[in-house]
Scaffold this motif. Structure first.
Motif, PDB file in Angstrom:
ATOM      1  N   LYS A  10       0.815  -1.221   0.000  1.00  0.00           N
ATOM      2  CA  LYS A  10       0.000   0.000   0.000  1.00  0.00           C
ATOM      3  C   LYS A  10       0.848   1.270   0.000  1.00  0.00           C
ATOM      4  O   LYS A  10       0.302   2.377  -0.062  1.00  0.00           O
ATOM      5  CB  LYS A  10      -0.949   0.013   1.197  1.00  0.00           C
ATOM      6  CG  LYS A  10      -0.285   0.069   2.548  1.00  0.00           C
ATOM      7  CD  LYS A  10      -1.326  -0.043   3.663  1.00  0.00           C
ATOM      8  CE  LYS A  10      -0.666  -0.034   5.036  1.00  0.00           C
ATOM      9  NZ  LYS A  10      -1.661  -0.219   6.121  1.00  0.00           N
TER      10      LYS A  10
ATOM     11  N   GLU B 229      -3.696  -5.782   3.929  1.00  0.00           N
ATOM     12  CA  GLU B 229      -4.607  -5.146   4.886  1.00  0.00           C
ATOM     13  C   GLU B 229      -5.615  -4.236   4.192  1.00  0.00           C
ATOM     14  O   GLU B 229      -6.782  -4.173   4.590  1.00  0.00           O
ATOM     15  CB  GLU B 229      -3.803  -4.346   5.915  1.00  0.00           C
ATOM     16  CG  GLU B 229      -2.988  -5.212   6.866  1.00  0.00           C
ATOM     17  CD  GLU B 229      -2.263  -4.380   7.901  1.00  0.00           C
ATOM     18  OE1 GLU B 229      -2.341  -3.132   7.837  1.00  0.00           O
ATOM     19  OE2 GLU B 229      -1.625  -4.968   8.783  1.00  0.00           O
ATOM     20  N   GLU B 230      -5.169  -3.521   3.175  1.00  0.00           N
ATOM     21  CA  GLU B 230      -6.042  -2.604   2.446  1.00  0.00           C
ATOM     22  C   GLU B 230      -5.855  -2.845   0.953  1.00  0.00           C
ATOM     23  O   GLU B 230      -5.085  -2.130   0.294  1.00  0.00           O
ATOM     24  CB  GLU B 230      -5.715  -1.163   2.813  1.00  0.00           C
ATOM     25  CG  GLU B 230      -5.952  -0.836   4.282  1.00  0.00           C
ATOM     26  CD  GLU B 230      -5.559   0.580   4.641  1.00  0.00           C
ATOM     27  OE1 GLU B 230      -6.450   1.463   4.593  1.00  0.00           O
ATOM     28  OE2 GLU B 230      -4.380   0.803   4.938  1.00  0.00           O
TER      29      GLU B 230
ATOM     30  N   GLU C 207      -7.497  -2.157  -1.644  1.00  0.00           N
ATOM     31  CA  GLU C 207      -7.754  -1.055  -2.572  1.00  0.00           C
ATOM     32  C   GLU C 207      -6.532  -0.145  -2.694  1.00  0.00           C
ATOM     33  O   GLU C 207      -6.205   0.336  -3.781  1.00  0.00           O
ATOM     34  CB  GLU C 207      -8.985  -0.245  -2.141  1.00  0.00           C
ATOM     35  CG  GLU C 207      -8.872   0.522  -0.841  1.00  0.00           C
ATOM     36  CD  GLU C 207      -9.105  -0.322   0.393  1.00  0.00           C
ATOM     37  OE1 GLU C 207      -9.102   0.254   1.505  1.00  0.00           O
ATOM     38  OE2 GLU C 207      -9.293  -1.539   0.254  1.00  0.00           O
ATOM     39  N   LYS C 208      -5.831   0.075  -1.580  1.00  0.00           N
ATOM     40  CA  LYS C 208      -4.623   0.898  -1.635  1.00  0.00           C
ATOM     41  C   LYS C 208      -3.506   0.162  -2.368  1.00  0.00           C
ATOM     42  O   LYS C 208      -2.743   0.763  -3.134  1.00  0.00           O
ATOM     43  CB  LYS C 208      -4.174   1.283  -0.225  1.00  0.00           C
ATOM     44  CG  LYS C 208      -5.096   2.283   0.451  1.00  0.00           C
ATOM     45  CD  LYS C 208      -4.524   2.739   1.780  1.00  0.00           C
ATOM     46  CE  LYS C 208      -5.432   3.774   2.434  1.00  0.00           C
ATOM     47  NZ  LYS C 208      -4.890   4.230   3.739  1.00  0.00           N
TER      48      LYS C 208
ATOM     49  N   ALA D  73     -12.697  -3.164  -4.776  1.00  0.00           N
ATOM     50  CA  ALA D  73     -11.441  -2.476  -4.493  1.00  0.00           C
ATOM     51  C   ALA D  73     -10.982  -1.634  -5.674  1.00  0.00           C
ATOM     52  O   ALA D  73     -10.522  -0.499  -5.510  1.00  0.00           O
ATOM     53  CB  ALA D  73     -10.366  -3.499  -4.112  1.00  0.00           C
TER      54      ALA D  73
ATOM     55  N   LYS E 199     -12.956   1.990  -5.007  1.00  0.00           N
ATOM     56  CA  LYS E 199     -12.006   2.601  -4.075  1.00  0.00           C
ATOM     57  C   LYS E 199     -10.694   2.998  -4.725  1.00  0.00           C
ATOM     58  O   LYS E 199     -10.142   4.056  -4.424  1.00  0.00           O
ATOM     59  CB  LYS E 199     -11.758   1.640  -2.898  1.00  0.00           C
ATOM     60  CG  LYS E 199     -13.019   1.380  -2.082  1.00  0.00           C
ATOM     61  CD  LYS E 199     -12.770   0.374  -0.971  1.00  0.00           C
ATOM     62  CE  LYS E 199     -14.047   0.110  -0.189  1.00  0.00           C
ATOM     63  NZ  LYS E 199     -13.876  -0.932   0.844  1.00  0.00           N
TER      64      LYS E 199
END
Length: 215
Positions: free
Chosen positions: A89, A111-112, A114-115, A176, A180
């Motif tokens: 990310k 963990e994220e 989309e990032k 994602a 996002k």
């Protein structure tokens, strides 16, 4: 992102097949490739064996990176290689850095996502492509596929681990990427009809470097 060695020992035979598939599908030979969530470095090392690409091995786990470096060194390939400890990310590469980005089996641990996917898109050069997901690829012989699937199933039963669920992969990726990350130039790839078969997302960056337009 670092997984137990027994996991990779089961999967080790597939990597030459999978990398050859990538090379054939995307015409890989020169430029910069990034292997995200590299683990012991199987993908990146196999890519170096059959192309002239500079390979960047990326993982958040220092032990995994050291393993990848050792594997690359004993492969005796002459490609330039970088070993970078980083979170997907927040990739420490400039915009338009890579011609090709690959990641097998790691996105379920992001963990994220989309990032991470937005970062993957950011570092792609215009005209570049990324392939991210999990599976064995098209080139693996059926007998090998059956053996590996059975061995991994037995390993999971003995260890009590759970395997990544492919059933909701498309929904996760579309949420994602589209909602996002703002990436809409991609396509989903499935290795079979079953819900737990391999799934990948192929992300393209348009030639002008802008987002938009389904490839």
């Amino acid at each position: 992102m670092h997984r137990p060695s027994v996991f990779y020992s089961i999967l080790e035979p597939i990597y030459p097949f999978l990398v050859q598939q990538f090379a054939d599908d995307y015409g890989l030979n020169r430029g910069i490739a990034v292997d995200i969530g590299t683990g012991p470095g199987f993908l990146g090392t196999e890519l170096a064996k059959i192309t002239n690409m500079t390979v960047c091995f990326v993982d958040l786990n220092e032990e995994a990176l050291q393993s990848a470096k050792e594997r690359f060194m004993v492969s005796e390939t002459d490609n330039e290689a970088l070993f970078v400890r980083a979170d997907v990310k927040a990739l420490p590469f400039e915009d338009g850095f890579a011609d090709f980005v690959m990641s097998r089996g790691s996105i379920w641990f992001w963990e994220e996502p989309e990032k991470g996917l937005s970062e993957v898109y950011r570092i792609l050069k215009p005209g570049g492509v990324a392939v991210i997901g999990g599976g064995l690829g098209r080139y693996v012989p059926d007998s090998m596929r059956r053996r590996i699937v059975a061995a991994n199933r037995d390993r999971l039963i003995r260890s009590g681990e759970t395997r990544p669920c492919f059933k909701d992969f498309s929904r996760m990726i579309e949420d994602a990427l589209l909602e996002k990350a703002g990436v809409d130039s991609f396509r989903m790839i499935s290795e079979g009809e079953e819900g737990d078969s391999g799934k990948w997302v192929e992300i393209h960056k348009n030639g002008d470097g802008k987002r938009g337009g389904l490839s």
